[in-house]
Design a protein around this motif. Structure first.
Motif, mmCIF file in Angstrom:
data_model
loop_
_atom_site.group_PDB
_atom_site.id
_atom_site.type_symbol
_atom_site.label_atom_id
_atom_site.label_comp_id
_atom_site.label_asym_id
_atom_site.label_seq_id
_atom_site.Cartn_x
_atom_site.Cartn_y
_atom_site.Cartn_z
ATOM 1 N N VAL A 71 4.019 49.309 30.118
ATOM 2 C CA VAL A 71 2.765 49.982 30.487
ATOM 3 C C VAL A 71 3.057 51.182 31.380
ATOM 4 O O VAL A 71 2.520 52.282 31.172
ATOM 5 N N ASP A 72 3.913 50.991 32.370
ATOM 6 C CA ASP A 72 4.284 52.111 33.241
ATOM 7 C C ASP A 72 4.981 53.218 32.448
ATOM 8 O O ASP A 72 4.758 54.410 32.701
ATOM 9 N N THR A 73 5.805 52.826 31.485
ATOM 10 C CA THR A 73 6.502 53.809 30.654
ATOM 11 C C THR A 73 5.513 54.588 29.796
ATOM 12 O O THR A 73 5.616 55.813 29.656
ATOM 13 N N LEU A 74 4.541 53.896 29.229
ATOM 14 C CA LEU A 74 3.528 54.564 28.405
ATOM 15 C C LEU A 74 2.742 55.579 29.230
ATOM 16 O O LEU A 74 2.468 56.700 28.765
ATOM 17 N N LEU A 75 2.388 55.206 30.436
ATOM 18 C CA LEU A 75 1.682 56.138 31.318
ATOM 19 C C LEU A 75 2.524 57.385 31.585
ATOM 20 O O LEU A 75 2.017 58.514 31.550
ATOM 21 N N GLU A 76 3.807 57.187 31.848
ATOM 22 C CA GLU A 76 4.689 58.320 32.141
ATOM 23 C C GLU A 76 4.896 59.187 30.902
ATOM 24 O O GLU A 76 4.925 60.424 30.999
ATOM 25 N N VAL A 77 5.026 58.566 29.737
ATOM 26 C CA VAL A 77 5.174 59.326 28.498
ATOM 27 C C VAL A 77 3.945 60.201 28.271
ATOM 28 O O VAL A 77 4.059 61.386 27.918
ATOM 29 N N CYS A 78 2.765 59.642 28.462
ATOM 30 C CA CYS A 78 1.529 60.415 28.279
ATOM 31 C C CYS A 78 1.452 61.578 29.261
ATOM 32 O O CYS A 78 1.064 62.694 28.897
ATOM 33 N N ARG A 79 1.826 61.320 30.505
ATOM 34 C CA ARG A 79 1.784 62.384 31.518
ATOM 35 C C ARG A 79 2.733 63.518 31.158
ATOM 36 O O ARG A 79 2.362 64.702 31.187
ATOM 37 N N LEU A 80 3.955 63.161 30.794
ATOM 38 C CA LEU A 80 4.950 64.178 30.472
ATOM 39 C C LEU A 80 4.625 64.905 29.167
ATOM 40 O O LEU A 80 4.827 66.121 29.061
ATOM 41 N N ARG A 81 4.139 64.170 28.186
ATOM 42 C CA ARG A 81 3.777 64.798 26.914
ATOM 43 C C ARG A 81 2.651 65.806 27.129
ATOM 44 O O ARG A 81 2.677 66.913 26.569
ATOM 45 N N SER A 82 1.678 65.449 27.929
ATOM 46 C CA SER A 82 0.584 66.366 28.243
ATOM 47 C C SER A 82 1.103 67.618 28.945
ATOM 48 O O SER A 82 0.715 68.747 28.610
ATOM 49 N N GLU A 83 1.999 67.414 29.907
ATOM 50 C CA GLU A 83 2.568 68.550 30.637
ATOM 51 C C GLU A 83 3.383 69.445 29.705
ATOM 52 O O GLU A 83 3.317 70.681 29.796
ATOM 53 N N SER A 84 4.128 68.840 28.794
ATOM 54 C CA SER A 84 4.935 69.621 27.858
ATOM 55 C C SER A 84 4.059 70.455 26.933
ATOM 56 O O SER A 84 4.330 71.653 26.724
ATOM 57 N N ILE A 85 3.038 69.847 26.372
ATOM 58 C CA ILE A 85 2.186 70.578 25.426
ATOM 59 C C ILE A 85 1.431 71.691 26.142
ATOM 60 O O ILE A 85 1.258 72.789 25.590
ATOM 61 N N ARG A 86 0.995 71.444 27.364
ATOM 62 C CA ARG A 86 0.346 72.522 28.124
ATOM 63 C C ARG A 86 1.324 73.692 28.287
ATOM 64 O O ARG A 86 0.942 74.857 28.096
ATOM 65 N N GLY A 87 2.569 73.401 28.598
ATOM 66 C CA GLY A 87 3.569 74.452 28.724
ATOM 67 C C GLY A 87 3.827 75.163 27.409
ATOM 68 O O GLY A 87 4.045 76.383 27.378
ATOM 69 N N GLN A 88 3.790 74.419 26.294
ATOM 70 C CA GLN A 88 3.973 75.042 24.987
ATOM 71 C C GLN A 88 2.835 76.007 24.680
ATOM 72 O O GLN A 88 3.057 77.128 24.213
ATOM 73 N N LEU A 89 1.603 75.566 24.925
ATOM 74 C CA LEU A 89 0.441 76.408 24.625
ATOM 75 C C LEU A 89 0.423 77.670 25.481
ATOM 76 O O LEU A 89 -0.067 78.720 25.048
ATOM 77 N N GLU A 90 0.959 77.576 26.693
ATOM 78 C CA GLU A 90 0.952 78.727 27.602
ATOM 79 C C GLU A 90 2.209 79.583 27.484
ATOM 80 O O GLU A 90 2.380 80.555 28.228
ATOM 81 N N GLY A 91 3.095 79.225 26.545
ATOM 82 C CA GLY A 91 4.269 80.045 26.283
ATOM 83 C C GLY A 91 5.442 79.799 27.196
ATOM 84 O O GLY A 91 6.413 80.574 27.194
ATOM 85 N N ASN A 92 5.395 78.721 27.957
ATOM 86 C CA ASN A 92 6.476 78.431 28.896
ATOM 87 C C ASN A 92 7.579 77.565 28.292
ATOM 88 O O ASN A 92 8.711 77.568 28.793
ATOM 89 N N TYR A 93 7.239 76.804 27.249
ATOM 90 C CA TYR A 93 8.202 75.912 26.609
ATOM 91 C C TYR A 93 8.229 76.203 25.116
ATOM 92 O O TYR A 93 7.254 76.731 24.544
ATOM 93 N N PRO A 94 9.305 75.865 24.420
ATOM 94 C CA PRO A 94 9.370 76.073 22.967
ATOM 95 C C PRO A 94 8.234 75.357 22.249
ATOM 96 O O PRO A 94 7.938 74.195 22.532
ATOM 97 N N ILE A 95 7.619 76.059 21.300
ATOM 98 C CA ILE A 95 6.489 75.493 20.571
ATOM 99 C C ILE A 95 6.809 75.294 19.089
ATOM 100 O O ILE A 95 5.986 74.829 18.317
ATOM 101 N N THR A 96 8.047 75.645 18.704
ATOM 102 C CA THR A 96 8.541 75.389 17.347
ATOM 103 C C THR A 96 9.931 74.781 17.442
ATOM 104 O O THR A 96 10.619 74.908 18.460
#
Length: 480
Positions: A410-435
């Motif tokens: 459960v703790d791992t799932l929470l952390e995965v969701c948090r990090l995945r959200s942070e990663s996608i936000r960075g992708q949409l804003e051009g800070n992280y690879p999006i392809t």
């Protein structure tokens, strides 16, 4: 003869009332009134997800049922749901790789399917024809499928209802399962009304085959070329149904005028969630299955199904499965599959070639991130469910994992969701690879997920450890 000094007024009033009632029946939905089919009786009973329900399966020979479970053949049972008895209910094991591996590892906790009209014409549970009991195979959190269906529902994608159920067999504890509304007649009526369209569950016969129809590729105009579609129809299909679906696939293959063949908005919302949860046992994976296809008036929609291997934990059938959490959690949203797969998935690929649709896809990601994840809704959904189920997980006699492993998951799932959200936000804003191409050119770019062990969500090692306790529970349940 009726005599009354106000008879004309009474008759006029009665006529007016009849007209009003007729109008409500005919135009109620347009006025914002929910049709009866949208709120069937079973929705507020078994699928009240605010509590853990009880399901007792009364089976004459449970040991024989388990022995024959891989054949997926129905047997009659009495199902006692929250104290209410239903007789002559069809019961069988269900699954694909999960069923095969449960058998191979000598385990006995199968996902189950209950069909109320299998032996009794018209049999139902308060309007429900069929539901399944998901065993949480390779899901130590017990929460992956529950969470994804909540995400789909939040994004207004028609999703099965679900709730937790404490399952007993002949009165003996069997375990905590997730009860899921099977997408069949009741599901179709609830989501699309009594005059609903056709529903299919495309699936492959062999992974070694091309399975172009499962990938929703147009082949030709011959219905015989689409056995994995039409042989898996949930309702009777006639020539007109076949022609409409094939024509929709033809239009989809052209990449033009897609709104004449695809419910574009719904499909984009579906893929937004699908890509977020990194589920490759799906249409976007090499199997291409685990979805439902809905067709009405020649318009296609894709509906969610089966998420026990979501959140980056799918490795079955992959020659070199990706295990690196930095790679998985930063998986790019613009290319959610490698090129050889993407080109064979027109329902995603051909939509994303349209600039307007592509922009809308990104906008839905923005909505999902801000409203569901960055707002903390996901954490509330997970924690509330965990508080509700944790007493049952702690004593689950057939669990695939220990209680401590569940808490870690459960703790791992929470952390995965948090990090995945942070990663996608960075992708949409051009800070992280999006392809994928950008990711390969910039290894290491993205959120740092190196501290996450995705195996904590469920792995093959758990299966071996679960064998002894499952066999013990099976022996107890087999004695009436």
């Amino acid at each position: 003869m009726i005599r009354h000094r106000h008879i004309d007024l009474i008759c006029g009033g009665a006529i007016l009332l009849a007209l009003v009632l007729t109008g409500l029946l005919c135009f109620g939905e347009a006025l914002g009134l929910r049709p009866a089919s949208a709120a069937p009786g079973y929705a507020s009973r078994l699928f009240d997800d605010g509590r853990v329900h009880t399901v007792d399966l009364r089976v004459e020979d449970w040991a024989a049922f388990l022995e024959n479970a891989p054949a997926e053949e129905y047997i009659p049972c009495t199902a006692v749901i929250d104290g209410e008895e239903f007789y002559q209910v069809g019961l069988r094991a269900k699954g694909n790789n999960s069923l095969r591996l449960t058998e191979e590892y000598g385990l006995s906790r199968y996902s189950l399917k209950l069909e109320f009209d299998h032996y009794v014409d018209g049999g139902n549970y308060h309007g429900l024809d069929k539901f399944s009991l998901d065993a949480s195979f390779q899901d130590n959190s017990y929460l992956k499928t529950y969470l994804v269906y909540d995400m789909m529902d939040y994004m207004e994608v028609p999703a099965p209802l679900c709730s937790y159920a404490w399952v007993t067999v002949n009165g003996q504890p069997w375990g905590l399962f997730l009860a899921i509304e099977e997408p069949e007649e009741a599901f179709a009526r609830r989501n699309f009304g009594p005059d609903h369209g056709q529903l299919y569950k495309p699936d492959y016969r062999s992974l070694r085959a091309e399975n172009a129809d499962v990938a929703l590729r147009y082949i030709n105009d011959d219905p015989a070329s689409y056995p994995n579609l039409f042989d898996n129809a949930k309702f009777d299909v006639d020539e007109a149904d076949q022609a409409r679906l094939i024509e929709a696939l033809r239009v989809l293959s052209t990449g033009e005028n897609l709104e004449t063949a695809v419910n574009v908005d719904q499909v984009l919302r579906y893929f937004t969630v699908q890509v977020f949860v990194m589920n490759w046992d799906s249409y976007l994976g090499h199997t291409g299955h685990n979805y439902f296809l809905y067709e009405e008036d020649g318009i296609l929609s894709i509906l969610p199904w089966d998420y026990n291997l979501a959140f980056g934990t799918y490795a079955l059938g992959m020659t070199n499965p990706v295990r690196d959490p930095d790679v998985l959690i930063n998986w790019p949203v613009n290319t959610p599959a490698r090129g050889e797969v993407m080109l064979e998935r027109p329902l995603y690929h051909n939509l994303m070639k349209n600039r307007d649709y592509f922009a809308r896809y990104h906008a839905y990601f923005g909505q999902l991130l801000s409203e569901y994840f960055e707002s903390g809704r996901y954490e509330a959904v997970i924690r509330q469910a965990q508080v509700m189920i944790v007493p049952y997980v702690e004593v689950d006699p057939t669990a695939f994992c220990s209680y401590e492993d569940h808490l870690l998951a459960v703790d791992t799932l929470l952390e995965v969701c948090r990090l995945r959200s942070e990663s996608i936000r960075g992708q949409l804003e051009g800070n992280y690879p999006i392809t994928l191409a950008q990711q390969e050119s910039n290894p290491g770019a993205g959120v740092d997920a190196s501290h996450v062990d995705l195996r904590a969500l469920g792995d093959f090692d758990d299966l071996e450890a679960a064998k002894e306790r499952q066999n013990e529970a099976a022996a107890i349940a087999g004695v009436e």
